[in-house]
Scaffold this motif. Sequence first.
Motif, PDB file in Angstrom:
ATOM      1  N   LEU A 266     -14.477 -26.140  32.606  1.00 26.66           N
ATOM      2  CA  LEU A 266     -15.717 -26.027  31.848  1.00 26.66           C
ATOM      3  C   LEU A 266     -16.124 -27.407  31.355  1.00 26.66           C
ATOM      4  N   ARG A 267     -17.294 -27.859  31.787  1.00 20.95           N
ATOM      5  CA  ARG A 267     -17.776 -29.195  31.465  1.00 20.95           C
ATOM      6  C   ARG A 267     -19.150 -29.128  30.805  1.00 20.95           C
ATOM      7  N   ALA A 268     -19.480 -30.184  30.094  1.00 18.31           N
ATOM      8  CA  ALA A 268     -20.811 -30.311  29.495  1.00 18.31           C
ATOM      9  C   ALA A 268     -21.734 -30.969  30.508  1.00 18.31           C
ATOM     10  N   GLY A 269     -22.820 -30.298  30.847  1.00 15.26           N
ATOM     11  CA  GLY A 269     -23.743 -30.810  31.844  1.00 15.26           C
ATOM     12  C   GLY A 269     -25.005 -31.373  31.230  1.00 15.26           C
ATOM     13  N   LEU A 270     -26.073 -31.337  31.992  1.00 18.59           N
ATOM     14  CA  LEU A 270     -27.361 -31.866  31.553  1.00 18.59           C
ATOM     15  C   LEU A 270     -27.806 -31.186  30.264  1.00 18.59           C
ATOM     16  N   ARG A 271     -28.183 -31.987  29.282  1.00 17.79           N
ATOM     17  CA  ARG A 271     -28.602 -31.518  27.964  1.00 17.79           C
ATOM     18  C   ARG A 271     -27.512 -30.720  27.242  1.00 17.79           C
ATOM     19  N   GLY A 272     -26.266 -30.933  27.668  1.00 18.54           N
ATOM     20  CA  GLY A 272     -25.144 -30.269  27.020  1.00 18.54           C
ATOM     21  C   GLY A 272     -24.876 -28.872  27.501  1.00 18.54           C
ATOM     22  N   ARG A 273     -25.601 -28.420  28.511  1.00 17.22           N
ATOM     23  CA  ARG A 273     -25.401 -27.048  28.998  1.00 17.22           C
ATOM     24  C   ARG A 273     -24.091 -26.966  29.773  1.00 17.22           C
ATOM     25  N   PRO A 274     -23.191 -26.046  29.400  1.00 15.87           N
ATOM     26  CA  PRO A 274     -21.895 -25.937  30.077  1.00 15.87           C
ATOM     27  C   PRO A 274     -22.043 -25.452  31.522  1.00 15.87           C
ATOM     28  N   PHE A 275     -21.150 -25.905  32.373  1.00 20.44           N
ATOM     29  CA  PHE A 275     -21.090 -25.410  33.745  1.00 20.44           C
ATOM     30  C   PHE A 275     -19.643 -25.512  34.217  1.00 20.44           C
ATOM     31  N   TRP A 276     -19.340 -24.789  35.295  1.00 24.38           N
ATOM     32  CA  TRP A 276     -17.996 -24.813  35.849  1.00 24.38           C
ATOM     33  C   TRP A 276     -17.926 -25.875  36.950  1.00 24.38           C
ATOM     34  N   GLN A 277     -17.195 -26.941  36.682  1.00 27.06           N
ATOM     35  CA  GLN A 277     -16.996 -28.004  37.669  1.00 27.06           C
ATOM     36  C   GLN A 277     -15.908 -27.574  38.654  1.00 27.06           C
ATOM     37  N   LEU A 278     -16.188 -27.727  39.959  1.00 25.41           N
ATOM     38  CA  LEU A 278     -15.260 -27.299  40.998  1.00 25.41           C
ATOM     39  C   LEU A 278     -14.426 -28.469  41.503  1.00 25.41           C
ATOM     40  N   LYS A 279     -13.152 -28.188  41.742  1.00 29.68           N
ATOM     41  CA  LYS A 279     -12.251 -29.170  42.342  1.00 29.68           C
ATOM     42  C   LYS A 279     -11.221 -28.433  43.187  1.00 29.68           C
ATOM     43  N   PHE A 280     -10.618 -29.162  44.132  1.00 33.95           N
ATOM     44  CA  PHE A 280      -9.402 -28.641  44.727  1.00 33.95           C
ATOM     45  C   PHE A 280      -8.301 -28.750  43.682  1.00 33.95           C
ATOM     46  N   ARG A 281      -7.502 -27.700  43.557  1.00 31.74           N
ATOM     47  CA  ARG A 281      -6.438 -27.704  42.551  1.00 31.74           C
ATOM     48  C   ARG A 281      -5.398 -28.757  42.889  1.00 31.74           C
ATOM     49  N   THR A 282      -5.039 -29.587  41.913  1.00 31.33           N
ATOM     50  CA  THR A 282      -4.048 -30.643  42.115  1.00 31.33           C
ATOM     51  C   THR A 282      -2.850 -30.501  41.179  1.00 31.33           C
ATOM     52  N   MET A 283      -2.844 -29.486  40.317  1.00 31.55           N
ATOM     53  CA  MET A 283      -1.757 -29.292  39.366  1.00 31.55           C
ATOM     54  C   MET A 283      -1.074 -27.943  39.575  1.00 31.55           C
ATOM     55  N   ARG A 284       0.139 -27.874  39.044  1.00 34.23           N
ATOM     56  CA  ARG A 284       0.845 -26.595  39.040  1.00 34.23           C
ATOM     57  C   ARG A 284       0.106 -25.603  38.137  1.00 34.23           C
ATOM     58  N   VAL A 285       0.171 -24.341  38.467  1.00 36.28           N
ATOM     59  CA  VAL A 285      -0.568 -23.340  37.698  1.00 36.28           C
ATOM     60  C   VAL A 285       0.086 -23.041  36.356  1.00 36.28           C
ATOM     61  N   ASP A 286       1.367 -23.410  36.189  1.00 39.06           N
ATOM     62  CA  ASP A 286       2.068 -23.102  34.950  1.00 39.06           C
ATOM     63  C   ASP A 286       2.067 -24.283  33.971  1.00 39.06           C
ATOM     64  N   HIS A 287       1.156 -25.255  34.162  1.00 40.91           N
ATOM     65  CA  HIS A 287       1.152 -26.443  33.301  1.00 40.91           C
ATOM     66  C   HIS A 287       0.449 -26.148  31.986  1.00 40.91           C
ATOM     67  N   ASP A 288       0.675 -27.056  31.021  1.00 43.26           N
ATOM     68  CA  ASP A 288      -0.045 -26.934  29.754  1.00 43.26           C
ATOM     69  C   ASP A 288      -1.493 -27.360  29.955  1.00 43.26           C
ATOM     70  N   ARG A 289      -2.344 -27.105  28.988  1.00 41.24           N
ATOM     71  CA  ARG A 289      -3.785 -27.248  29.178  1.00 41.24           C
ATOM     72  C   ARG A 289      -4.372 -28.500  28.531  1.00 41.24           C
TER      73      ARG A 289
END
Length: 246
Positions: free
Chosen positions: A62-85
């Motif tokens: 979840l990122r802040a986009g244009l004018r602060g409107r949130p959006f979901w930024q997409l990436k290929f996953r590079t971390m383990r799923v059990d990591h801290d946040r």
Amino acid sequence: MDVDYDQGLSTNFPYPVRSYPGKRLLDVILAVLGLLILSPLFLLAALAVRLSSPGPIFYRGLRAGLRGRPFWQLKFRTMRVDHDRRPFTGKEDPRVTTVGRVLRLFRIDELPQLINILRGEMSWVGPRPEELSVVKRCYTREQLRVLSARPGLTGTVQVKYFPGLEFCIPPGVDPQEYYEKVLLPRRLEEDLQYVDRMSLLVDIWVLIRTLYCIFVKSWFFLLAKVRSADVSVGQTGGPASLAEAG
């Protein structure tokens, strides 16, 4: 999953939107071409992520986009799923998988953001999108001005500090705290300079520098890492081991 929009920021944003004629059209054309040309690389990256560690292929942040409107930024996953946040990824972060390190170095993990560009949530060049929680907690009113431009797939900060801001963090400090207190203000200062002088020529320059970083500087960085590893092995297991064996 639906985004919980922060209407207080997106509807009452205190600054006008910054762009230039043709920027959005250029973004769309390049994104379509990129998806067509790079589709084999998408498939290889997806397969590598799937085989390297359990979990989904894509990561959504979840990122802040244009004018602060949130959006979901997409990436290929590079971390383990059990990591801290923790939002910020430090140098040699143990949460990052081996495949993830390669994807990050060559910026392959960012390629799904071409979809964000087509959606109008991002641009090819602009300030990199920040975690929504960090924006709400750390940005001053003046620093919010970076949100007057669409966030970018790449930007002036990314080419200047390649391969990443995490390599600017001294050892022995908390990466997240150092980022928020030291690196984030420095990054935002440079991002604001881009917003003020945004133009087609600046964007072309940033894209050319980005390609240079990916196709040239990344290999020098990787070679330096390999040499450093060889030296470490030699110091710990070379002459000393032979002496012990003799």
